[in-house]
Design a protein around this motif. Structure first.
Motif, PDB file in Angstrom:
ATOM      1  N   GLY A   1       0.817  -1.206   0.000  1.00  0.00           N
ATOM      2  CA  GLY A   1       0.000   0.000   0.000  1.00  0.00           C
ATOM      3  C   GLY A   1       0.850   1.254   0.000  1.00  0.00           C
ATOM      4  O   GLY A   1       2.029   1.228  -0.390  1.00  0.00           O
TER       5      GLY A   1
ATOM      6  N   GLN B   1      -2.733   5.764  -4.388  1.00  0.00           N
ATOM      7  CA  GLN B   1      -3.720   4.747  -4.016  1.00  0.00           C
ATOM      8  C   GLN B   1      -4.270   3.972  -5.213  1.00  0.00           C
ATOM      9  O   GLN B   1      -4.169   2.742  -5.254  1.00  0.00           O
ATOM     10  CB  GLN B   1      -4.840   5.409  -3.214  1.00  0.00           C
ATOM     11  CG  GLN B   1      -4.387   5.929  -1.859  1.00  0.00           C
ATOM     12  CD  GLN B   1      -4.286   4.829  -0.833  1.00  0.00           C
ATOM     13  OE1 GLN B   1      -5.270   4.189  -0.495  1.00  0.00           O
ATOM     14  NE2 GLN B   1      -3.085   4.600  -0.323  1.00  0.00           N
TER      15      GLN B   1
ATOM     16  N   SER C   1      -3.099  -2.015   3.570  1.00  0.00           N
ATOM     17  CA  SER C   1      -3.869  -0.820   3.233  1.00  0.00           C
ATOM     18  C   SER C   1      -4.631  -1.027   1.923  1.00  0.00           C
ATOM     19  O   SER C   1      -5.395  -1.983   1.805  1.00  0.00           O
ATOM     20  CB  SER C   1      -2.951   0.401   3.188  1.00  0.00           C
ATOM     21  OG  SER C   1      -3.693   1.591   3.041  1.00  0.00           O
TER      22      SER C   1
ATOM     23  N   PHE D   1      -3.475   8.293   6.797  1.00  0.00           N
ATOM     24  CA  PHE D   1      -4.334   7.128   6.614  1.00  0.00           C
ATOM     25  C   PHE D   1      -4.416   6.373   7.942  1.00  0.00           C
ATOM     26  O   PHE D   1      -3.537   6.490   8.789  1.00  0.00           O
ATOM     27  CB  PHE D   1      -3.755   6.169   5.558  1.00  0.00           C
ATOM     28  CG  PHE D   1      -3.834   6.670   4.151  1.00  0.00           C
ATOM     29  CD1 PHE D   1      -4.928   6.381   3.353  1.00  0.00           C
ATOM     30  CD2 PHE D   1      -2.805   7.429   3.616  1.00  0.00           C
ATOM     31  CE1 PHE D   1      -4.994   6.847   2.051  1.00  0.00           C
ATOM     32  CE2 PHE D   1      -2.860   7.894   2.315  1.00  0.00           C
ATOM     33  CZ  PHE D   1      -3.961   7.603   1.519  1.00  0.00           C
ATOM     34  N   HIS D   2      -5.483   5.590   8.096  1.00  0.00           N
ATOM     35  CA  HIS D   2      -5.588   4.634   9.203  1.00  0.00           C
ATOM     36  C   HIS D   2      -5.445   5.291  10.575  1.00  0.00           C
ATOM     37  O   HIS D   2      -4.745   4.794  11.447  1.00  0.00           O
ATOM     38  CB  HIS D   2      -4.559   3.513   9.027  1.00  0.00           C
ATOM     39  CG  HIS D   2      -4.608   2.887   7.679  1.00  0.00           C
ATOM     40  ND1 HIS D   2      -5.679   2.150   7.240  1.00  0.00           N
ATOM     41  CD2 HIS D   2      -3.728   2.929   6.635  1.00  0.00           C
ATOM     42  CE1 HIS D   2      -5.475   1.760   5.991  1.00  0.00           C
ATOM     43  NE2 HIS D   2      -4.303   2.217   5.601  1.00  0.00           N
TER      44      HIS D   2
ATOM     45  N   VAL E   1      -3.496  -0.745  10.304  1.00  0.00           N
ATOM     46  CA  VAL E   1      -3.104  -1.896   9.487  1.00  0.00           C
ATOM     47  C   VAL E   1      -2.286  -2.843  10.365  1.00  0.00           C
ATOM     48  O   VAL E   1      -1.179  -2.508  10.788  1.00  0.00           O
ATOM     49  CB  VAL E   1      -2.270  -1.452   8.267  1.00  0.00           C
ATOM     50  CG1 VAL E   1      -1.793  -2.675   7.475  1.00  0.00           C
ATOM     51  CG2 VAL E   1      -3.076  -0.525   7.377  1.00  0.00           C
TER      52      VAL E   1
END
Length: 322
Positions: A11, A68, A96, A199-200, A255
């Motif tokens: 990812g 992405q 991801s 992210f995340h 993740v």
């Protein structure tokens, strides 16, 4: 003969200029899968293709709007190329956006559905704040101890557990800069990962909600190939696979790559194959006790930079077919 194949799909952070471009036009199945994806993505796909193939992209590759969808497409297309050659994975693990590529390869959704989902992720991340990812050389518990109330309120969180001593933090720019200084003051080294958005982590919770809404109208099916989820660190159940929120809310959940890898390699011997740009997941997998003890092996299909992509691809294929 190799042991059963576990395919790793990377990812954000794995991207680099020219990634997999040498395969485009040289590997027919890969090329067809990429072209199909770009076509299904419409005008967005045309921009993606142009920037992917350009030495001077209009949008920087580290931006979520480029990294992405391209990481998804490349991972998926490499998987399709392997399967077409009879190299069929027994299990999939995606990091991801790589988990969405794993779901596509496993038949959870068809190519038009995949394009709709990735376009929805593209649009959701357009609402995310500026920020990024920070790779920290410490265990998750040690990192967490340095996150104060201000960090949590500011949207910072542990984004990935990549190995016992490698943790990724994510958050908005100002707070990420501050927490890096806090870590440095406590003797913990950290470096930025290639990303212009977080992210995340809590900072993208609203984006996760928007992404989930983008699954409307997409048919979801149980996977034909088992997926060890990096959201749960266990095999995706049929019920989870047909639940949009399971896939969508991965966007703002950590993740759990190392726990997922441990679930896999503790259960048996595998040939672990990284299908995506670079060798990041391969390097992490080589740290696992099962690989160190040579119960499982690791194969990379791509170099760490664009030069030598075809050579690395064919060397990997030779390893897997002899």
């Amino acid at each position: 003969m190799t042991s059963p194949i576990a395919l790793l799909l990377p990812g954000q952070g794995a991207q680099y200029p020219g990634m997999a471009v040498e395969l485009y036009g040289a590997e027919p199945v890969f090329t067809a899968a990429m072209d199909e994806f770009f076509s299904l993505m419409g005008a967005v796909g045309a921009g993606l293709r142009a920037d992917w193939l350009s030495d001077h992209p209009v949008v920087p590759l580290d931006d979520a709007s480029r990294a992405q969808p391209l990481l998804f497409a490349i991972g998926y297309a490499l998987g399709r190329a392997l399967i077409a050659r009879g190299i069929v994975p027994s299990v999939l693990i995606g990091h991801s956006v790589g988990e969405l590529a794993a779901a596509a390869l496993a038949g959870v959704y068809d190519p038009p559905g995949a394009a709709r989902i990735i376009l929805a992720r593209y649009e959701a991340m357009a609402t995310a704040p500026a920020g990024g990812l920070l790779a920290v050389s410490a265990a998750a518990g040690d990192v967490e101890r340095h996150l104060d109330a201000r960090s949590h309120e500011g949207g910072v969180g542990i984004a990935a557990i990549n190995a016992p001593g490698i943790t990724v933090l994510a958050g908005p720019e100002a707070e990420l800069v501050r927490i890096r200084e806090v870590l440095a003051g406590n003797g913990i080294s950290a470096m930025r990962v290639g990303s212009r958005q977080p992210f995340h982590c809590p900072a993208v919770a609203a984006a996760g909600e928007k992404f989930e809404a983008g699954f409307a109208g997409v048919t979801l099916r149980p996977p034909r190939i088992p997926i060890v989820s990096t959201r749960t660190a266990r095999v995706v159940t049929p019920e989870e696979a047909v639940t949009p929120g399971f896939w969508a809310r991965q966007l703002d959940a950590p993740v759990l790559f190392w726990p997922a890898l441990d679930t896999l390699l503790s259960a048996g011997a595998y040939t672990v194959v990284e299908a995506g740009p670079g060798k990041g997941l391969s390097m992490l997998a080589r740290k696992h006790p099962a690989v160190r003890a040579k119960r499982s092996t690791v194969v990379s299909l791509s170099p760490s930079r664009a030069s030598g992509t075809l050579t690395a691809w064919h060397a990997g294929l030779d390893h897997l077919t002899t």
